[in-house]
Design an enzyme around this catalytic site. Structure first.
Site, PDB file in Angstrom:
ATOM      1  N   THR A   1      14.310  60.030  73.068  1.00 24.82           N
ATOM      2  CA  THR A   1      14.350  58.984  72.117  1.00 24.82           C
ATOM      3  C   THR A   1      13.578  57.619  72.271  1.00 24.82           C
ATOM      4  OG1 THR A   1      16.338  60.075  71.067  1.00 24.82           O
ATOM      5  CG2 THR A   1      15.889  57.708  70.554  1.00 24.82           C
TER       6      THR A   1
ATOM      7  N   ARG B   1      24.772  48.465  61.729  1.00 27.28           N
ATOM      8  CA  ARG B   1      25.013  49.366  60.811  1.00 27.28           C
ATOM      9  C   ARG B   1      26.273  48.958  60.031  1.00 27.28           C
ATOM     10  NH1 ARG B   1      24.094  54.001  65.396  1.00 27.28           N
ATOM     11  NH2 ARG B   1      21.777  53.577  65.647  1.00 27.28           N
TER      12      ARG B   1
ATOM     13  N   SER C   1      10.204  60.673  63.215  1.00 22.95           N
ATOM     14  CA  SER C   1      11.898  60.424  62.996  1.00 22.95           C
ATOM     15  C   SER C   1      11.833  58.616  63.023  1.00 22.95           C
ATOM     16  CB  SER C   1      12.440  60.987  64.202  1.00 22.95           C
ATOM     17  OG  SER C   1      14.029  60.527  63.956  1.00 22.95           O
TER      18      SER C   1
ATOM     19  N   HIS D   1      15.208  57.932  63.176  1.00 22.77           N
ATOM     20  CA  HIS D   1      16.652  57.831  63.585  1.00 22.77           C
ATOM     21  C   HIS D   1      17.799  57.951  62.453  1.00 22.77           C
ATOM     22  CE1 HIS D   1      18.365  56.861  67.700  1.00 22.77           C
ATOM     23  NE2 HIS D   1      19.517  56.767  66.777  1.00 22.77           N
TER      24      HIS D   1
ATOM     25  N   ILE E   1      15.961  66.311  55.640  1.00 26.07           N
ATOM     26  CA  ILE E   1      15.942  67.692  55.411  1.00 26.07           C
ATOM     27  C   ILE E   1      17.082  68.399  54.802  1.00 26.07           C
ATOM     28  CG2 ILE E   1      15.469  70.143  56.545  1.00 26.07           C
ATOM     29  CD1 ILE E   1      12.729  68.198  56.245  1.00 26.07           C
TER      30      ILE E   1
ATOM     31  N   ARG F   1      22.348  65.516  59.806  1.00 24.74           N
ATOM     32  CA  ARG F   1      23.605  65.429  59.279  1.00 24.74           C
ATOM     33  C   ARG F   1      24.383  66.659  58.615  1.00 24.74           C
ATOM     34  NH1 ARG F   1      20.920  60.467  58.302  1.00 24.74           N
ATOM     35  NH2 ARG F   1      22.373  58.711  58.636  1.00 24.74           N
TER      36      ARG F   1
END
Length: 314
Positions: free
Chosen positions: A130, A139, A207, A209, A243, A264
């Site tokens: 990553t 967040r 990506s 993240h 996705i 997820r």
């Protein structure tokens, strides 16, 4: 949750809907296959379980349940450094699953090396590095919910700090040290894709993240075509972010990816039904993908390309 206003989190989902699949008929699709080969591993269809942290929060069996489900479906699973179960336990309990290990550069580079060496010794087939987290994001929704990040048993109580000093030379050094492939995850800009290939990375993963780092950056479906064009087939390109269906996988391949990754929905399926829930969800996506190939007049994933997709009119 995502970071900030969660613009990128929502855009990851909606960006796939801005593409429409071309449907061709009367082309003879009785002989078709969804199988692909990724980094030397035969997969039943072009999907990979993305590294998703703390799966034991969703179900007590967590990553073990996910690994078993992925193995049953014949697709790879990437285990997060921040998994709820030790990486050795997952490997020993899922010997029939192709396991990859996700990590990142920490300020304590010896800890990074130790994690990777443990993964290699346990039989993990690749390291997913990553690169889009030199610092942690804000967040806001998680903060309002007072969510506390659990400690992972992989870290064995060590204090962990992300390393903002990482350079491409560090990636090169890791690639040269290991005998297994290193994949560059967190690529949005095509310039970084070129640098990842030049650094010896075995694959590029488009990506952001999951919308959990830089809020307002491009959704992955939008970034993918430019990255794929720059990579130009030199290494596989993979993509995650939003996705949700087999048709999304088909769109990803049409836009230039060799495979898609799913995160997820793994946690949602775990929460609903543990291993059986994950297996059922993956089977559904595999079936949707296979149906999409047939209805598009395509016999294999390798036939998917830009001519199979157009901008959606809706």
């Amino acid at each position: 949750t995502g970071s900030g206003d969660e613009l990128t989190l929502r855009a990851n989902d909606s960006a796939w809907t801005r593409h429409a699949l071309r449907q061709r008929v009367v082309v003879g699709v009785e002989d078709r296959s969804s199988k692909v080969t990724l980094l030397g591993t035969d997969c039943s269809f072009p999907l990979i379980v993305a590294p998703t942290a703390w799966q034991t929060l969703a179900h007590p069996e967590g990553e073990l349940a996910t690994a078993h489900a992925a193995g049953t479906l014949g697709i790879p699973m990437c285990l997060s450094t921040w998994s709820g179960l030790p990486l050795e336990d997952v490997a020993s309990a899922a010997p029939n699953t192709s396991l990859w290990f996700q990590t990142q550069f920490l300020v304590d580079r010896s800890l990074t090396d130790e994690l990777i060496d443990r993964a290699v010794e346990s039989g993990y087939k690749a390291v997913v590095l990553t690169l889009d987290q030199p610092v942690a994001s804000r967040r806001d929704r998680s903060m309002r919910l007072n969510f506390t990040r659990p400690q992972s048993p992989n870290l064995q109580g060590a204090k962990v700090a992300l390393d903002p000093s990482v350079r491409w030379e560090d990636v090169v050094a890791l690639v040269e040290r290991l005998d297994i492939p290193v994949l560059a995850k967190g690529i949005i800009d095509p310039r970084d894709a070129e640098l990842a290939v030049e650094s010896g990375c075995a694959a590029v993963i488009v990506s952001n993240h999951g919308g959990r780092q830089l809020d307002g950056t491009l959704p992955t479906a939008t970034a993918l075509p430019q990255v794929a064009d720059v990579v130009a087939g030199r290494v596989p390109v993979m993509v995650d972010g939003g996705i949700r269906r087999g048709t999304d996988v088909a769109k990803a391949l049409a836009l230039g990816a060799d495979a898609a990754m799913i995160g997820r929905p793994i946690v949602w399926a775990l929460a609903v039904g543990g291993e059986a829930g994950v297996r059922s969800m993956l089977e559904l996506i595999a079936e949707e993908f296979e149906i999409a190939l047939a209805l598009m007049g395509v016999r294999s994933p390798s036939e998917l390309g830009r001519d199979n997709i157009v901008d959606a009119p809706w």
